[in-house]
Design a protein around this motif. Structure first.
Motif, short mmCIF file in Angstrom:
data_model
loop_
_atom_site.label_atom_id
_atom_site.label_comp_id
_atom_site.label_asym_id
_atom_site.label_seq_id
_atom_site.Cartn_x
_atom_site.Cartn_y
_atom_site.Cartn_z
N ARG A 8 0.87 -1.17 0.00
CA ARG A 8 0.00 0.00 0.00
C ARG A 8 0.92 1.22 0.00
O ARG A 8 1.72 1.40 0.91
CB ARG A 8 -0.92 -0.02 1.22
N ILE A 9 0.77 2.06 -1.01
CA ILE A 9 1.76 3.10 -1.25
C ILE A 9 1.14 4.49 -1.18
O ILE A 9 0.06 4.74 -1.72
CB ILE A 9 2.43 2.90 -2.62
N LEU A 11 1.78 8.10 -2.54
CA LEU A 11 2.51 8.73 -3.64
C LEU A 11 2.51 10.24 -3.50
O LEU A 11 1.47 10.85 -3.28
CB LEU A 11 1.87 8.32 -4.98
N ARG A 23 1.28 5.27 -11.01
CA ARG A 23 0.19 4.47 -10.44
C ARG A 23 -0.04 3.20 -11.28
O ARG A 23 -0.18 2.11 -10.75
CB ARG A 23 -1.09 5.31 -10.38
N GLU A 32 -0.71 -0.99 -4.72
CA GLU A 32 -1.84 -0.06 -4.76
C GLU A 32 -1.43 1.30 -4.20
O GLU A 32 -0.86 1.40 -3.12
CB GLU A 32 -3.00 -0.61 -3.92
N VAL A 33 -1.71 2.35 -4.95
CA VAL A 33 -1.52 3.71 -4.45
C VAL A 33 -2.79 4.08 -3.69
O VAL A 33 -3.86 4.26 -4.26
CB VAL A 33 -1.28 4.71 -5.61
N GLN A 36 -2.55 10.05 -2.66
CA GLN A 36 -1.62 10.88 -3.43
C GLN A 36 -1.64 12.28 -2.88
O GLN A 36 -2.70 12.85 -2.58
CB GLN A 36 -1.99 10.90 -4.91
#
Length: 211
Positions: A8-9, A11, A23, A32-33, A36
């Motif tokens: 789980r990111i 950004l 993405r 998964e982003v 943001q």
């Protein structure tokens, strides 16, 4: 965390078109982003709220505010950080980013074919660094506890007129009797016998009780 697991990111990218490319490249690798942001302002609070596994920053070069926010995150809620720099930076800039907690610093932005290797490298470096940091913290804690025990022994030796082995034996026996760690008993002795602590007959009786 392992690099083979879906991540789980969070950004950070102020260019919507570029962010979409990042993405999509991450999605193809199973990641998964989840959030943001246009910049790193409030990064630590955002990580606390969203709980990402990794932070990816895509920008020209790390500016001062970004470096400060990464440093704060690294101190309070460390995560692997991947920095995609879109302009070549000098050695000092890269070193500053690494000191701020960047696990992987990649020049020329994100290239989809390299996503997997970059993520793998970032996770591996982060885990290795965290292991070293934990070992260092444990070493420092052990050293501080040893200092407390040594000080307590010295106070008991002076108060009771005994040798070092006897003083240590009293501390150890008390720890066993009270089912407490040795350093807890040592701190109790220091609180009672160190200058500014308990004195006189009260201190004497307390040493007898603790020891």
């Amino acid at each position: 965390m392992t690099s083979s697991e879906p991540l789980r990111i969070l950004l950070i990218d102020n260019d919507c078109q570029r962010a979409d490319l990042v993405r999509n490249a991450l999605r193809k690798e199973g990641h998964e982003v989840i959030s943001q942001r246009p910049d790193a302002t409030g990064l630590t609070a955002a990580v606390a709220r969203d709980e990402p596994d990794m932070v990816i920053i895509d920008m020209d070069l790390p500016d001062r505010d970004t470096l400060e926010n990464m440093s704060t995150l690294n101190a309070h809620a460390p995560r692997p950080i991947v920095f995609f720099a879109n302009e070549p930076g000098d050695r000092a800039t890269i070193q500053a980013a690494v000191r701020a907690g960047v696990s992987a610093y990649v020049v020329d932005g994100l290239q989809p074919a390299r996503v997997r290797s970059i993520i793998d490298t970032a996770v591996a470096r982060f885990e290795a660094f965290q292991s070293l940091r934990n070992e260092l913290a444990q070493t420092r804690t052990a050293l501080e506890e040893r200092k407390l025990v040594e000080r307590a022994k010295g106070l008991i030796m002076k108060r009771e007129g005994c040798d070092e082995d006897t003083a240590y034996g009293l501390l150890r026996s008390s720890a066993m009797d009270h089912s407490e760690r040795l350093v807890v008993i040592a701190q109790r002795v220091i609180d009672m016998l160190a200058p500014g602590g308990s004195h006189g007959s009260q201190a004497g009786s307390e040493v007898k009780r603790v020891s």
